[in-house]
Scaffold this active site. Structure first.
Site, PDB file in Angstrom:
ATOM      1  N   SER A 112      -9.020 -47.088  43.852  1.00 58.89           N
ATOM      2  CA  SER A 112      -9.750 -48.228  43.324  1.00 58.89           C
ATOM      3  C   SER A 112      -8.838 -49.010  42.374  1.00 58.89           C
ATOM      4  O   SER A 112      -7.767 -49.439  42.767  1.00 58.89           O
ATOM      5  CB  SER A 112     -11.041 -47.754  42.650  1.00 58.89           C
ATOM      6  OG  SER A 112     -11.903 -48.833  42.382  1.00 58.89           O
ATOM      7  N   GLU A 204      -9.139 -51.005  51.460  1.00 59.78           N
ATOM      8  CA  GLU A 204     -10.518 -50.534  51.332  1.00 59.78           C
ATOM      9  C   GLU A 204     -11.145 -51.287  50.173  1.00 59.78           C
ATOM     10  O   GLU A 204     -10.447 -51.866  49.347  1.00 59.78           O
ATOM     11  CB  GLU A 204     -10.567 -49.023  51.102  1.00 59.78           C
ATOM     12  CG  GLU A 204      -9.944 -48.540  49.801  1.00 59.78           C
ATOM     13  CD  GLU A 204     -10.864 -48.646  48.590  1.00 59.78           C
ATOM     14  OE1 GLU A 204     -12.092 -48.489  48.741  1.00 59.78           O
ATOM     15  OE2 GLU A 204     -10.357 -48.901  47.483  1.00 59.78           O
ATOM     16  N   HIS A 272     -14.290 -45.785  48.786  1.00 62.98           N
ATOM     17  CA  HIS A 272     -15.471 -45.618  47.950  1.00 62.98           C
ATOM     18  C   HIS A 272     -16.675 -45.009  48.666  1.00 62.98           C
ATOM     19  O   HIS A 272     -17.756 -44.933  48.080  1.00 62.98           O
ATOM     20  CB  HIS A 272     -15.891 -46.971  47.371  1.00 62.98           C
ATOM     21  CG  HIS A 272     -14.974 -47.506  46.319  1.00 62.98           C
ATOM     22  ND1 HIS A 272     -13.787 -48.141  46.629  1.00 62.98           N
ATOM     23  CD2 HIS A 272     -15.068 -47.506  44.965  1.00 62.98           C
ATOM     24  CE1 HIS A 272     -13.200 -48.518  45.510  1.00 62.98           C
ATOM     25  NE2 HIS A 272     -13.949 -48.147  44.484  1.00 62.98           N
TER      26      HIS A 272
END
Length: 309
Positions: A112, A204, A272
């Site tokens: 992330s 992502e 995630h």
């Protein structure tokens, strides 16, 4: 900046590892559960300021920077685990760079917002692990923990991963680079971005509606990214749907990928979603988009002379 990616020495059980919080603050309960998992295998430690808060950050920039730099520079620390993503890692880049990372190579684990640190490390030839942050780890299956420990401790390439869809057929080989789409686009045009020439690009994201995915993808295109990379591996794009829309985020991503013409497979269990398999960034991979298979051609770690048979 380097194009040769150096694997860190493989870990062994009971090695010292550091836990750092370079981005957002976090819940203590989730931290304790994740810390207990890695503490069963390694001698995990963290600094006294880890639980500080400053608005949406895990303490001020100076605290987070000092903590991260100390963990990277300490030759006795063999790996660095990030507690949470969120936001804040990009705020540290100006102080971390343009100098190369201090201390011996060692894996940094996270995803992330931690993508910013991964890209900085890859710009200087360091392999790192795109994988669960500490607060996510307890929610994942034990098989993911096993894969993470194997990546850290083995001098063998990681087991391949399989996606769920082919967007553009073909095969591509190159170092696996990238991570969170939002963070990757934020670093375009900055001195903290590694060269992407010849790479297989991993992307992502979470919580970005389809038009935002389109906007960020178009940013990559306008910056010339897709003229430099050889293939695209898409992980999970969770909570990315437009309420009430007649189209899906997957349909938008498929159309965008097809417009590039590069080998592209989607649905890899990375990011995630409910599954977040760790993968080494900087290692050479083979993307076989026709079968949605991502194979790792190099190990994430190397046996140190002391550990060699």
């Amino acid at each position: 900046m380097s194009r040769t990616f150096q694997p860190p020495p493989a870990l062994r059980p009971q090695d010292r590892v550091a836990v750092v919080a370079p981005a957002s603050g976090f819940e203590r309960e989730a931290f304790e559960a994740g810390f207990a998992l890695i503490a069963q295998r390694y001698r995990a430690e963290y600094g006294a300021g880890l639980f500080e808060r400053q608005r949406y950050l895990a303490g001020g920039d100076a605290r987070r920077l000092t903590e991260l730099q100390a963990a990277l520079a300490d030759p006795g620390i063999r790996a660095v685990f990030c507690v949470r993503g969120g936001y804040g890692a990009t705020r540290l880049l100006a102080q971390l760079a343009p100098q190369a990372p201090q201390g011996p190579p060692k894996p940094l684990v996270g995803f992330s917002d931690i993508t910013a640190l991964h890209l900085w490390l890859q710009a200087y030839g360091r392999i790192s692990l795109h994988g669960p942050v500490l607060t996510q780890l307890p929610r994942l299956a034990p098989a993911t923990w096993t894969r993470l420990f194997a990546l850290l401790e083995s001098a063998q390439p990681a087991a391949p991963l399989t996606g769920t869809a082919t967007y553009v057929g073909g095969t591509a080989e190159g170092p696996l680079l990238g991570g969170n789409l939002s963070v990757v686009t934020r670093l375009l045009g900055t001195p903290f971005m590694p060269r992407l020439d010849g790479a297989v690009l991993l992307l992502e994201d979470q919580g970005e509606r389809p038009y935002r995915l389109d906007r960020m993808w178009t940013h990559l295109r306008l910056a010339g990214v897709f003229t430099r990379v050889r293939g695209i591996a898409l992980g999970s794009f969770s909570s990315c749907e437009e309420p009430g829309a007649s189209y899906t985020s997957a349909e938008v991503l498929r159309e965008l990928a097809q417009s590039e013409g590069l080998p592209c497979a989607a649905g890899f269990p990375i990011g995630h979603g409910d599954v977040n398999e760790p993968v080494p960034l900087g290692v050479r991979v083979r993307l076989e988009a026709d079968t949605a298979r991502l194979s790792f051609l190099e190990p994430a770690a190397a046996l140190s002379p002391a550990a060699a048979p």
